[in-house]
Design an enzyme around this catalytic site. Structure first.
Site, short mmCIF file in Angstrom:
data_model
loop_
_atom_site.label_atom_id
_atom_site.label_comp_id
_atom_site.label_asym_id
_atom_site.label_seq_id
_atom_site.Cartn_x
_atom_site.Cartn_y
_atom_site.Cartn_z
N LYS A 53 0.91 -1.26 0.10
CA LYS A 53 0.11 0.01 0.02
C LYS A 53 0.83 1.24 0.03
O LYS A 53 0.50 2.21 -0.64
CB LYS A 53 -0.95 0.02 1.45
CG LYS A 53 -1.98 -0.98 1.12
CD LYS A 53 -2.94 -1.35 2.54
CE LYS A 53 -3.90 -2.44 2.25
NZ LYS A 53 -4.53 -2.92 3.34
N GLN A 97 -4.54 -1.55 9.42
CA GLN A 97 -4.38 -2.85 8.84
C GLN A 97 -5.07 -4.02 10.04
O GLN A 97 -4.68 -3.97 10.82
CB GLN A 97 -3.01 -3.19 8.61
CG GLN A 97 -2.70 -4.48 7.86
CD GLN A 97 -3.42 -4.43 6.28
OE1 GLN A 97 -3.77 -3.66 5.85
NE2 GLN A 97 -3.64 -5.57 5.92
N ASP A 120 -11.29 2.65 4.06
CA ASP A 120 -11.48 0.89 3.92
C ASP A 120 -12.88 0.79 3.61
O ASP A 120 -13.26 -0.42 3.37
CB ASP A 120 -11.20 0.16 5.06
CG ASP A 120 -9.80 -0.31 5.20
OD1 ASP A 120 -9.28 -0.81 3.82
OD2 ASP A 120 -8.87 -0.31 6.08
N1 GUN Z 1 -6.60 -7.09 6.01
C1 GUN Z 1 -6.87 -7.63 5.08
N2 GUN Z 1 -7.67 -6.99 3.98
C2 GUN Z 1 -7.81 -5.94 4.73
C3 GUN Z 1 -8.34 -4.55 4.02
O1 GUN Z 1 -8.74 -4.49 3.07
N3 GUN Z 1 -8.08 -3.60 4.85
C4 GUN Z 1 -7.54 -3.52 6.17
N4 GUN Z 1 -7.67 -2.41 6.83
N5 GUN Z 1 -6.87 -4.63 6.43
C5 GUN Z 1 -7.21 -5.69 5.89
#
Ligand code: GUN
Length: 291
Positions: A53, A97, A120
């Site tokens: 990211k 995350q 998100d």
């Molecule tokens: N963990 C697995 N996929 C995601 C996601 O799309 N966003 C976040 N914040 N954590 C994750």
């Protein structure tokens, strides 16, 4: 005939290029889109996702406020950091995350993020708006799946979509998006309580596997000509790899590709789309700031 392999890496890269162009214009107008990426602990898969990211942010020309916290961080400490990010007008998006360490209540953390910074799309306000068809931040993986289907010209209108998995991050929201009027699929959600899973997956024109277990969707579970979207990213031990593991999806790719019409690979299928849609959400969050 073997399935068309959907190049999620290429499609995601096209989306990121578009986002980069719009970001450059926004920066010229004085708004520099910024995402705060918060990682608690050192779960290797999470470290790898977060790094991906951060790389994407740099690539599209956005600012990245990276916050790495030790596993021992308390819930109170994390909530305080989110509070500060909520109040910081130079931060447009906040991503924590998941999963978080067991001693932190994930729901409390998600609810602490301002909905207008929740890129998100996990906050109940955004989830609720999605359910009732109002504008909201769409969760990145489900949105990425819809974009892949659209770009590949896979017909969703009237199709029977079967989603295996009911997680808040993928299964539930992708089911809702598939059932929206503009997508117009008939959706069946399967989960651990489903009896005779194969008899249902075999009815799918579009099969979305979001189970989190390696290669559980086998060729006998797939209808000839189905489009198969594999959301799984599972690490399995592999001595031939320097890292000691290889990544496989929830779908038995080698055998299912001989039956399906379209299939996403792992890696380079759905994964890159998740990041591309995140970039799009950050751009949207920053654009709101402009007005
Ligand atoms: N963990 C697995 N996929 C995601 C996601 O799309 N966003 C976040 N914040 N954590 C994750």
């Amino acid at each position: 005939m073997s399935a068309v392999i959907i190049d999620g890496f290429k499609i995601a890269s096209d989306v990121r290029h578009l986002v980069a162009e719009k970001t450059a214009a926004l920066v010229k107008s004085g708004v520099y889109p910024c995402l705060a990426v918060v990682l608690v602990g050192e779960n290797p898969a999470s470290v790898s996702y977060v790094t991906g990211k951060e790389k994407a942010l740099a690539e599209v020309g956005m600012k990245d406020r990276s916050i790495r916290l030790p596993e021992s961080t308390t819930e109170t400490e994390l909530l305080k950091i989110i509070e500060e990010l909520n109040e910081d007008s130079s931060v447009h998006g906040i991503l924590v995350q998941l999963p978080l360490p067991k001693h932190i209540d994930e729901n409390k953390v998600i609810m602490a993020i301002k909905p207008e910074k929740d890129v998100d799309g996990f906050h109940p306000i955004n989830v609720g708006n999605l359910v009732i068809g109002r504008k909201s931040f769409l969760p990145c993986t489900p949105h990425g799946i819809i974009v892949l289907l659209k770009i590949m010209g896979i017909k969703t209108d009237g199709a029977h979509a079967v989603v295996v998995g009911r997680s808040n991050i993928v299964g539930k929201p992708v089911s809702l998006l598939l059932a929206r009027r503009e997508t117009n699929a008939t959706v069946t959600i399967c989960h651990t309580g489903t009896k005779d899973l194969a008899s249902i997956t075999r009815q799918a024109d579009i099969l979305v596997a979001a189970v989190g277990k390696p290669k559980v969707i086998t060729a006998d579970m797939v209808k000839a000509g189905a489009a198969v979207i594999d959301v799984g990213v599972n690490r399995i031990p592999d001595d031939t790899k320097k890292s000691g593991f290889s990544l496989v999806g929830d779908v038995d790719f080698e055998n299912v590709k001989e039956i399906a019409s379209y299939i996403t690979p792992v890696p380079k299928g759905v994964g890159p789309m998740t990041i591309a849609m995140l970039m799009q959400n950050v751009l949207e969050a920053a654009t709101q700031w402009q007005s």
